[in-house]
Scaffold this motif. Structure first.
Motif, short mmCIF file in Angstrom:
data_model
loop_
_atom_site.label_atom_id
_atom_site.label_comp_id
_atom_site.label_asym_id
_atom_site.label_seq_id
_atom_site.Cartn_x
_atom_site.Cartn_y
_atom_site.Cartn_z
N ALA A 23 30.94 -12.93 -4.57
CA ALA A 23 30.66 -12.70 -5.92
C ALA A 23 29.10 -12.95 -6.38
CB ALA A 23 31.37 -13.63 -6.90
N LEU A 24 28.34 -13.74 -5.94
CA LEU A 24 26.92 -13.88 -6.08
C LEU A 24 26.22 -12.78 -5.62
CD1 LEU A 24 26.62 -17.64 -5.50
CD2 LEU A 24 26.01 -16.39 -7.53
N ASN A 25 26.40 -12.13 -4.36
CA ASN A 25 25.83 -11.13 -3.81
C ASN A 25 25.86 -9.81 -4.43
OD1 ASN A 25 24.61 -12.88 -1.92
ND2 ASN A 25 25.63 -11.77 -0.07
N ALA A 26 27.24 -9.74 -4.87
CA ALA A 26 27.59 -8.59 -5.54
C ALA A 26 26.85 -8.54 -7.05
CB ALA A 26 29.14 -8.35 -5.85
N ALA A 27 26.86 -9.53 -7.65
CA ALA A 27 26.06 -9.66 -9.02
C ALA A 27 24.90 -9.52 -8.97
CB ALA A 27 26.58 -10.98 -9.60
N VAL A 62 26.11 -28.80 -9.43
CA VAL A 62 25.72 -27.52 -8.75
C VAL A 62 24.36 -27.04 -9.18
CG1 VAL A 62 26.71 -25.09 -8.33
CG2 VAL A 62 28.34 -27.17 -8.71
N HIS A 63 23.49 -26.81 -8.39
CA HIS A 63 22.18 -26.26 -8.61
C HIS A 63 21.94 -25.01 -7.88
CE1 HIS A 63 18.15 -26.25 -9.90
NE2 HIS A 63 17.45 -26.13 -8.61
N ALA A 64 21.62 -24.06 -8.37
CA ALA A 64 21.14 -22.96 -7.64
C ALA A 64 19.60 -22.53 -7.86
CB ALA A 64 21.84 -21.59 -8.09
N GLN A 65 18.91 -22.08 -6.76
CA GLN A 65 17.57 -21.74 -6.84
C GLN A 65 17.52 -20.22 -6.38
OE1 GLN A 65 14.50 -23.14 -3.98
NE2 GLN A 65 13.86 -24.41 -5.61
N LEU A 66 17.12 -19.22 -7.04
CA LEU A 66 16.68 -18.08 -6.42
C LEU A 66 15.32 -17.87 -6.24
CD1 LEU A 66 17.95 -15.09 -5.85
CD2 LEU A 66 17.24 -14.50 -8.39
N ARG A 67 14.78 -17.84 -5.02
CA ARG A 67 13.36 -17.49 -4.71
C ARG A 67 13.02 -16.05 -4.75
NH1 ARG A 67 11.15 -22.02 -3.31
NH2 ARG A 67 9.37 -20.92 -2.01
N LEU A 83 22.96 -14.36 -14.70
CA LEU A 83 24.16 -13.67 -13.53
C LEU A 83 24.52 -14.82 -12.61
CD1 LEU A 83 22.48 -10.30 -12.29
CD2 LEU A 83 24.75 -10.63 -13.64
N ILE A 84 23.51 -15.49 -12.05
CA ILE A 84 23.99 -16.73 -11.10
C ILE A 84 24.82 -17.59 -12.06
CG2 ILE A 84 23.11 -18.47 -9.72
CD1 ILE A 84 20.61 -16.77 -9.41
N ALA A 85 24.35 -18.20 -12.98
CA ALA A 85 25.11 -19.29 -13.77
C ALA A 85 26.59 -18.67 -14.11
CB ALA A 85 24.33 -19.62 -15.08
N GLY A 86 26.73 -17.33 -14.46
CA GLY A 86 28.10 -16.77 -14.89
C GLY A 86 28.97 -16.91 -13.77
N VAL A 87 28.75 -16.58 -12.44
CA VAL A 87 29.26 -16.59 -11.18
C VAL A 87 29.68 -18.11 -11.15
CG1 VAL A 87 29.68 -16.28 -9.02
CG2 VAL A 87 28.66 -14.45 -10.27
N LEU A 88 28.67 -18.94 -10.87
CA LEU A 88 29.01 -20.23 -10.63
C LEU A 88 29.86 -21.07 -11.69
CD1 LEU A 88 25.66 -21.44 -9.26
CD2 LEU A 88 27.67 -20.68 -7.80
N ARG A 89 29.81 -20.47 -12.84
CA ARG A 89 30.59 -21.09 -13.85
C ARG A 89 32.00 -20.90 -13.75
NH1 ARG A 89 28.17 -18.76 -17.87
NH2 ARG A 89 26.29 -20.13 -17.96
N GLN A 90 32.24 -19.63 -13.36
CA GLN A 90 33.66 -19.21 -13.14
C GLN A 90 34.22 -19.63 -11.86
OE1 GLN A 90 33.87 -15.01 -12.36
NE2 GLN A 90 35.84 -14.80 -13.49
#
Length: 119
Positions: A23-27, A62-67, A83-90
């Motif tokens: 889902a993250l890669n698709a978004a 949950v912590h996401a870092q996009l470099r 986008l990332i937060a929305g996927v992870l929230r779900q």
């Protein structure tokens, strides 16, 4: 480029990593800032040893870092963060009685020093 690293606390059982990766890669690949899907590298890291604050409450994170390579506008970074937060929230598990904190940050990588090869 880009690199997405998602860290989460080990007290989030049965995190659907495979589903979240897809889902993250698709978004992100649908976002105009990602030119080539082959460039996106996403991984999950479980933190088995962690502490959140000082209270004895049940807490998780949950912590996401996009470099990304430098040069993106603040608006583009905000869109990717959302986008990332929305996927992870779900997809993030929410065990009963556990406060889960979700955070996302976008980090600029210096274009001049970034090296990449396809071997």
């Amino acid at each position: 480029m880009p690199h997405l690293i998602v860290e989460y606390s080990g007290n989030l059982p049965h995190y659907p990593e495979a589903e979240a990766l897809t889902a993250l890669n698709a978004a992100l690949c649908a976002h105009p800032q990602v030119q080539d899907e082959l460039d996106l590298k996403t991984r999950f890291v479980v933190a088995d040893s962690f502490e959140i604050g000082t209270a004895p409450a049940q807490r998780a994170f949950v912590h996401a870092q996009l470099r990304v390579l430098s040069g993106r506008t603040p608006e583009a970074k905000k869109e990717m963060s959302e986008l990332i937060a929305g996927v992870l929230r779900q997809l993030t598990p929410r065990p009963q009685g556990v406060l889960v904190q979700l955070s996302v940050e976008i980090v600029d990588m210096d274009r001049g020093s970034y090296a990449k090869e396809k071997l």
